[in-house]
Structure formats: C-alpha cells, structure tokens
Design an enzyme around this catalytic site. Structure first.
Site, PDB file in Angstrom:
ATOM      1  N   SER A 135       0.854  -1.190   0.000  1.00 35.68           N
ATOM      2  CA  SER A 135       0.000   0.000   0.000  1.00 35.68           C
ATOM      3  C   SER A 135       0.888   1.236   0.000  1.00 35.68           C
ATOM      4  O   SER A 135       2.029   1.195   0.490  1.00 35.68           O
ATOM      5  CB  SER A 135      -0.872   0.028   1.262  1.00 35.68           C
ATOM      6  OG  SER A 135      -1.565   1.256   1.361  1.00 35.68           O
ATOM      7  N   TYR A 147      -2.812   0.100  10.376  1.00 36.39           N
ATOM      8  CA  TYR A 147      -2.866  -0.587   9.063  1.00 36.39           C
ATOM      9  C   TYR A 147      -1.605  -0.239   8.267  1.00 36.39           C
ATOM     10  O   TYR A 147      -0.968  -1.126   7.674  1.00 36.39           O
ATOM     11  CB  TYR A 147      -4.111  -0.163   8.296  1.00 36.39           C
ATOM     12  CG  TYR A 147      -4.077  -0.514   6.819  1.00 36.39           C
ATOM     13  CD1 TYR A 147      -4.276  -1.822   6.382  1.00 36.39           C
ATOM     14  CD2 TYR A 147      -3.837   0.467   5.848  1.00 36.39           C
ATOM     15  CE1 TYR A 147      -4.229  -2.136   5.025  1.00 36.39           C
ATOM     16  CE2 TYR A 147      -3.800   0.157   4.494  1.00 36.39           C
ATOM     17  CZ  TYR A 147      -3.992  -1.153   4.089  1.00 36.39           C
ATOM     18  OH  TYR A 147      -3.950  -1.466   2.735  1.00 36.39           O
TER      19      TYR A 147
HETATM   20  N1  LIG Z   1      -8.649  -0.713  -2.071  1.00 38.08           N
HETATM   21  C1  LIG Z   1      -7.686   0.131  -1.688  1.00 38.08           C
HETATM   22  O1  LIG Z   1      -7.856   1.364  -1.680  1.00 38.08           O
HETATM   23  C2  LIG Z   1      -6.351  -0.430  -1.293  1.00 38.08           C
HETATM   24  C3  LIG Z   1      -5.278   0.466  -1.152  1.00 38.08           C
HETATM   25  C4  LIG Z   1      -4.033  -0.031  -0.798  1.00 38.08           C
HETATM   26  C5  LIG Z   1      -3.858  -1.392  -0.596  1.00 38.08           C
HETATM   27  N2  LIG Z   1      -4.911  -2.234  -0.727  1.00 38.08           N
HETATM   28  C6  LIG Z   1      -4.677  -3.666  -0.501  1.00 38.08           C
HETATM   29  O2  LIG Z   1      -5.168  -4.416  -1.583  1.00 38.08           O
HETATM   30  C7  LIG Z   1      -5.432  -5.754  -1.142  1.00 38.08           C
HETATM   31  C8  LIG Z   1      -6.768  -6.200  -1.697  1.00 38.08           C
HETATM   32  O3  LIG Z   1      -7.808  -5.419  -1.140  1.00 38.08           O
HETATM   33  P1  LIG Z   1      -9.057  -4.904  -1.975  1.00 38.08           P
HETATM   34  O4  LIG Z   1      -8.966  -3.423  -2.023  1.00 38.08           O
HETATM   35  O5  LIG Z   1      -9.180  -5.643  -3.236  1.00 38.08           O
HETATM   36  O6  LIG Z   1     -10.235  -5.223  -0.946  1.00 38.08           O
HETATM   37  P2  LIG Z   1     -11.471  -6.238  -1.000  1.00 38.08           P
HETATM   38  O7  LIG Z   1     -12.340  -5.951  -2.182  1.00 38.08           O
HETATM   39  O8  LIG Z   1     -12.072  -6.173   0.358  1.00 38.08           O
HETATM   40  O9  LIG Z   1     -10.822  -7.684  -1.240  1.00 38.08           O
HETATM   41  C9  LIG Z   1     -10.104  -8.333  -0.232  1.00 38.08           C
HETATM   42  C10 LIG Z   1     -10.060  -9.803  -0.558  1.00 38.08           C
HETATM   43  O10 LIG Z   1      -9.252 -10.451   0.427  1.00 38.08           O
HETATM   44  C11 LIG Z   1     -10.019 -11.487   1.065  1.00 38.08           C
HETATM   45  N3  LIG Z   1      -9.534 -11.610   2.431  1.00 38.08           N
HETATM   46  C12 LIG Z   1      -9.504 -10.666   3.410  1.00 38.08           C
HETATM   47  N4  LIG Z   1      -8.961 -11.194   4.517  1.00 38.08           N
HETATM   48  C13 LIG Z   1      -8.646 -12.485   4.222  1.00 38.08           C
HETATM   49  C14 LIG Z   1      -8.065 -13.541   4.946  1.00 38.08           C
HETATM   50  N5  LIG Z   1      -7.696 -13.408   6.231  1.00 38.08           N
HETATM   51  N6  LIG Z   1      -7.884 -14.724   4.330  1.00 38.08           N
HETATM   52  C15 LIG Z   1      -8.252 -14.900   3.040  1.00 38.08           C
HETATM   53  N7  LIG Z   1      -8.805 -13.932   2.307  1.00 38.08           N
HETATM   54  C16 LIG Z   1      -9.004 -12.740   2.897  1.00 38.08           C
HETATM   55  C17 LIG Z   1     -11.472 -11.041   0.909  1.00 38.08           C
HETATM   56  O11 LIG Z   1     -12.400 -12.117   0.985  1.00 38.08           O
HETATM   57  P3  LIG Z   1     -13.053 -12.595   2.405  1.00 38.08           P
HETATM   58  O12 LIG Z   1     -13.435 -11.347   3.140  1.00 38.08           O
HETATM   59  O13 LIG Z   1     -14.195 -13.471   2.007  1.00 38.08           O
HETATM   60  O14 LIG Z   1     -11.975 -13.345   3.092  1.00 38.08           O
HETATM   61  C18 LIG Z   1     -11.423 -10.470  -0.504  1.00 38.08           C
HETATM   62  O15 LIG Z   1     -11.440 -11.509  -1.472  1.00 38.08           O
HETATM   63  C19 LIG Z   1      -5.324  -5.726   0.382  1.00 38.08           C
HETATM   64  O16 LIG Z   1      -4.078  -6.260   0.771  1.00 38.08           O
HETATM   65  C20 LIG Z   1      -5.389  -4.233   0.701  1.00 38.08           C
HETATM   66  O17 LIG Z   1      -4.712  -3.929   1.914  1.00 38.08           O
HETATM   67  C21 LIG Z   1      -6.151  -1.792  -1.077  1.00 38.08           C
END
Ligand SMILES: NC(=O)c1ccc[n+]([C@@H]2O[C@H](COP(=O)([O-])OP(=O)(O)OC[C@H]3O[C@@H](n4cnc5c(N)ncnc54)[C@H](OP(=O)(O)O)[C@@H]3O)[C@@H](O)[C@H]2O)c1
Length: 231
Positions: A135, A147
């Site tokens: 991130s 975080y």
């Molecule tokens: N969106 C942003 O603005 C942003 C910015 C910087 C970094 N990120 C990073 O990008 C990554 C993906 O996030 P996203 O934005 O795509 O969010 P998201 O739409 O909430 O997707 C997160 C995914 O991870 C799964 N997940 C969460 N905790 C888990 C666990 N303990 N074990 C297995 N699966 C798990 C969720 O499914 P379940 O809940 O069913 O497990 C979901 O499939 C994360 O690492 C996040 O920190 C996101």
C-alpha cells in the site's frame, strides 16, 4: 500456460487480477474466507476448468499449505504466488479496537509470509514470481495508522524476500496501491468520499504486467496512485 495463486481473490483487486489472468489463459487459484463470495466470483467468470477456488484464511498456516498443495495437485505446477489478501480496520492507535488489529496484523503480515514459505519449493522449480500487494500506506507515514504499519512490514518483507531468492531465479514485486475502488473502503471511516480512486481493473493491470515480464526481468516496486492523490 502459467499457474497463478492469488490470496483474497474473491473480490476487488485479487478478483480483477484473476479475471485478467484467466483471459490470458493462465490457470488461477483464488482464496477467500467467505465461500459464498468465492462462489459468486466463480459464477461471474463462468466457472472455467482453469479456475480453482478454495475457501480458507490466509493467516492460517495449514490452510495456506493446503491451498498450495491443491493447486499443484490440480494444475501440476505453480508459477506465480500473489499475496493480496488484506484489510484495514480503519481506526487509529489512540482509540482503535486492539481485537480488530490482531486479525488485520495476522492477515496482512503473517499471511504473505506463510504464502511465500509454502509456495517457495514449487516456485524454485518453475523459477516463478511472487507479488506482494502492499500500500502507499507502507511507504508514506500517516498519524496513528496501524494498518499502515502492517503495510510497512509488507514493504520490508518484499525486499527481504527478494534478497533471499536471488539465487533461485524467482522474481519479487511489491505492488503498492493508493486508493482503489473496492470493498476495502466499505467500513465506516474508510476512504473519504470524493477522494480520487482508480478501479480494481486498473490496479490489477500492474500486477499482471509484473507477472508477465520477460524471463530474467524482475520489477521490484510499483507504487500505483490515482492522479491527483494528495499523498
Ligand atoms: N482498495 C484500496 O484502496 C487499497 C489500497 C491499498 C492497498 N490495498 C490492498 O489491496 C489488497 C486487496 O484489497 P481490496 O482493495 O481488493 O479489498 P477487497 O475488495 O475487500 O478484497 C479483499 C479480498 O481479500 C479477502 N480476504 C480478506 N482477509 C482475508 C483472509 N484473512 N484470508 C483470506 N482472504 C481474505 C477477501 O475475501 P473474504 O473477506 O471473504 O476473506 C477479498 O477476497 C489488500 O491487501 C489491501 O490492503 C487496497
């Protein structure tokens, strides 16, 4: 064709990357804790034979090992491991709930370490690639952001991993997003309304780009922000 395992691939960035890789002809394993959400994702891409969905927690060592084993059993090889599963409690060190932090720290920090450990033997055989989804919050300090501290750990883990595998022909890429339009920002206190975001597909394109570099090319750090991002 290559085989890619993505943790947290049932929604958001992981799901977008899985879709793009399936379109390129990869076989893809995706994980997530919620089996219904995984099934909805599988339905959305037409349940191809090249997709394996496995319900499991990315912070559980046995579940992560089982996912790698099932991928090898189903597809015969593993070329890419994408440590994407993660979330934010969107609270602060001074007034947040430590109970929520435990799961966040285990998912965001232990999770990628477990995936690397479990995938390494197969990646040594394939001379494959590891992508860690970090991130911007793992490069830029923000007041009280626990975080962000987990993502600083991911930043460190990426380079420590790269240095560990330099002799194994394995590439390691840290992809650090700014604000992306996903469920990540759903909880109260998430990303401020009106803040610039890119789509999950736009971010996933960077992951796919890193994974599809020519043999011998290792992209190490990508920080991907929306234009106009204040930090
Ligand atoms: N969106 C942003 O603005 C942003 C910015 C910087 C970094 N990120 C990073 O990008 C990554 C993906 O996030 P996203 O934005 O795509 O969010 P998201 O739409 O909430 O997707 C997160 C995914 O991870 C799964 N997940 C969460 N905790 C888990 C666990 N303990 N074990 C297995 N699966 C798990 C969720 O499914 P379940 O809940 O069913 O497990 C979901 O499939 C994360 O690492 C996040 O920190 C996101």
């Amino acid at each position: 064709m290559p085989v890619t395992l993505i943790t947290g691939g049932s929604s958001g960035i992981g799901a977008a990357a899985a879709r793009q890789l399936l379109d390129l002809g990869h076989s893809v394993t995706v994980t997530g804790r919620n089996a219904d959400r995984l099934d909805s994702f599988a339905a959305s891409v037409g349940r191809p034979a090249e997709l394996l969905t496995i319900a499991g927690d990315a912070s559980n060592p046995a579940a992560v090992q089982d996912t790698v084993d099932a991928t090898l059993k189903t597809f015969g090889q593993l070329d890419n491991a994408v440590a994407n599963a993660g979330f934010a409690t969107h609270d602060s060190l001074d007034d947040g709930d430590p109970e929520g932090w435990r799961s966040m720290i285990l998912t965001n920090v232990l999770g990628p370490a477990l995936l690397i450990r479990a995938a390494l033997p197969a990646l040594k055989v394939s001379r494959g690639r590891i992508v860690l989804v970090g991130s911007v919050a793992g490069h830029v300090h923000t007041p009280g952001n626990i975080y962000g501290a987990t993502k600083f750990a991911v930043t460190g883990l990426a380079e420590n991993t790269r240095q560990m595998v330099t002799g194994d022909g394995i590439g390691v890429t840290l992809v650090s997003p700014g604000a992306v339009e996903t469920h990540f920002s759903d909880p109260v206190g998430g990303l401020a309304p009106g803040r610039e975001r890119i789509s999950a597909d736009q971010l996933a394109a960077s992951i796919v780009w890193a994974l599809t570099q020519p043999a011998g090319v290792d992209i190490n750090t990508l920080i991907v922000r929306p234009i106009g991002s204040p930090r």
